[in-house]
Write an enzyme that holds these catalytic residues in place. Structure first.
Site, PDB file in Angstrom:
ATOM      1  N   GLU A 227       0.812  -1.226   0.000  1.00 50.91           N
ATOM      2  CA  GLU A 227       0.000   0.000   0.000  1.00 50.91           C
ATOM      3  C   GLU A 227       0.847   1.279   0.000  1.00 50.91           C
ATOM      4  OE1 GLU A 227      -2.989  -0.345   3.071  1.00 50.91           O
ATOM      5  OE2 GLU A 227      -4.053  -1.881   1.932  1.00 50.91           O
ATOM      6  N   GLU A 330      -4.294  -8.818  -1.267  1.00 52.74           N
ATOM      7  CA  GLU A 330      -4.899  -8.657   0.061  1.00 52.74           C
ATOM      8  C   GLU A 330      -6.328  -8.143  -0.026  1.00 52.74           C
ATOM      9  OE1 GLU A 330      -2.718  -6.254   2.945  1.00 52.74           O
ATOM     10  OE2 GLU A 330      -4.629  -5.630   3.786  1.00 52.74           O
TER      11      GLU A 330
END
Length: 444
Positions: A227, A330
């Site tokens: 991220e 994810e």
């Protein structure tokens, strides 16, 4: 309103792709049906067989699922989940017989058949504490060791590896470099990797790979950064597309290759679908950067801003970069509540994402934590979430959510009405009943 979601490309619909006109020659052939029906509280129940009969041109009023055996799309690398610190710690708090049950449920022949495992390099939010593998300001990395991981994480990963066997596909992601390498001098709240530590950080990946492989855990791949556009209260680090490309081109890529790790699959981005096309086209625009990248990773959390999931962005990215695989790395349902672990919409969230992802070009699909405790953790920042399997570490009980069951199927009806449909293959069809809020697998 009829609403039936189906994928023809994931495990569950097994078809003979080499037998042309096979179906036309085999009227009366049967197929096994396995059903999870939330209304009847049925979980992966064998519903017997359906029979294929001749079925010519369908009418527009016929509800059909069309399967074309001779058309091939992306090659599936595998499906799996993450063994984080939280998953492993929870696992080893359970009785031995429950540990075996959990391993069998994910990796056993009668379980989901996971072949993929992801883990975190350095701590993440799903760790009980924050940690790195070196002492502060050790630019030579002489103090590097993974002793922290040897208590829970490495042993569980090795158990998964043993259960999976030769198909074991293992990769890792960093949430943050050590604080002393970063602009904000913190593991948390974003910050960026300081330029003078680009090479030190690249060397850090090599140390991690060597230590894990020294312990018999073969590493298939890695993502550059988890991220890279998220400033979180937990471990995080920001890279622009240009910065990620620069680090990969000048440091991480060459360092991997120089150390004999040219075969490791490097995935860029590793964030949400919203920016995936922009990141890929920017980072990979330079051929000297692109040569080090094998895939493009992504998550499903773009709904925090967009209120919907942007599956078409995957299709456009897949079209633009057919030589790079798409990897879902994810996803989970946030805001854990033990009273809601049996809600069917948990499973429907998973199947909606999996089916759309595979139909848009995905080749690798990895769930987040494979196991969490009765609090939805442990999580040192209070970011408690759901997982397919929840373990009560106080009572020793194991709970299977609908996430678990839905991951193992392919034909979903998430409407409030039962639907009669036809599984149509080359002029033959079998009638299927899809109960409201159910999912099923047809094994041919």
């Amino acid at each position: 309103m009829r609403k039936l979601i189906v994928s023809c490309f994931v495990v569950g619909i097994a078809i003979n792709v080499n037998a042309q006109n096979y179906w036309k020659k085999n009227a009366g052939k049967t197929a096994k049906v396995v059903l999870t029906n939330s209304k009847a509280n049925e979980k992966m129940v064998d519903k017997g067989a359906v029979t294929f009969q001749q079925f010519g041109q369908p009418k527009e009023t016929d509800a059909c699922i069309f399967v074309a055996p001779n058309f091939k799309y992306q090659k599936l690398i595998g499906i799996g989940g993450a063994i984080t610190d939280a998953s492993a710690e929870t696992f080893y708090k359970m009785p031995k017989n429950k540990q075996k049950e959990i391993l069998d449920a994910y990796f056993g022949k009668n379980g989901l058949g996971y072949t993929v495992v992801r883990t975190n390099m350095n701590s993440c939010d799903f760790s009980s504490d924050s940690y790195t593998y070196v002492e502060d300001n050790d630019t030579s990395l002489k103090t590097f060791n993974v002793a922290h991981d040897e208590k829970y994480k490495i042993p569980m990963i090795k158990e998964a590896q043993k259960a999976i066997g030769n198909n074991f596909t293992f990769y890792f992601s960093p949430w943050s470099p050590p604080a002393w390498m970063k602009s904000n001098q913190s593991l948390y709240k974003g910050g960026r990797l300081e330029n003078q530590y680009y090479q030190t950080w690249a060397d850090y990946y090599i140390k991690f790979i060597k230590e894990y492989e020294k312990r018999g855990i073969n590493i298939w791949g890695l993502t550059v950064q988890n991220e890279p556009m998220a400033t979180q209260s937990w471990e995080s680090c920001i890279y622009t597309a240009e910065e990620e490309g620069e680090f990969l081109k000048k440091n991480l890529g060459p360092t991997l290759w120089k150390n004999g790790y040219k075969d490791k699959k490097v995935m860029i981005w590793d964030h949400n679908r919203d920016l995936i096309y922009q990141r890929a086209t920017t980072t990979l625009s330079d051929p000297e950067t692109s040569k080090y990248a094998s895939g493009i990773g992504y998550h499903w959390y773009e709904t925090w801003n967009n209120k919907t999931q942007l599956f078409d962005n995957l299709a456009e990215t897949h079209r633009a970069f057919p030589d790079k695989f798409l990897a879902f790395t994810e996803g989970c349902k946030e805001q854990f509540n033990m009273d809601k672990i049996y809600d069917v919409n948990l499973g429907e969230l998973y199947s909606k994402n999996m089916l759309n992802d595979f139909n848009k070009g995905n080749a690798l699909w990895t769930d987040w934590n494979i196991l969490l405790d009765e609090t939805g953790g442990p999580n040192h920042k209070g970011n408690f979430c759901f997982a397919p399997i929840i373990a009560d570490t106080k009572t020793g009980e194991v709970f299977y959510t609908y996430e678990y069951y839905y991951i193992g199927h392919v034909i979903m009806n998430d409407s409030d009405n039962d639907i009669e449909t036809n599984l149509w293959i080359e002029g033959m069809a079998a009638k299927l009943n899809a109960p409201a809020h159910s999912i099923q697998t047809v094994i041919l």
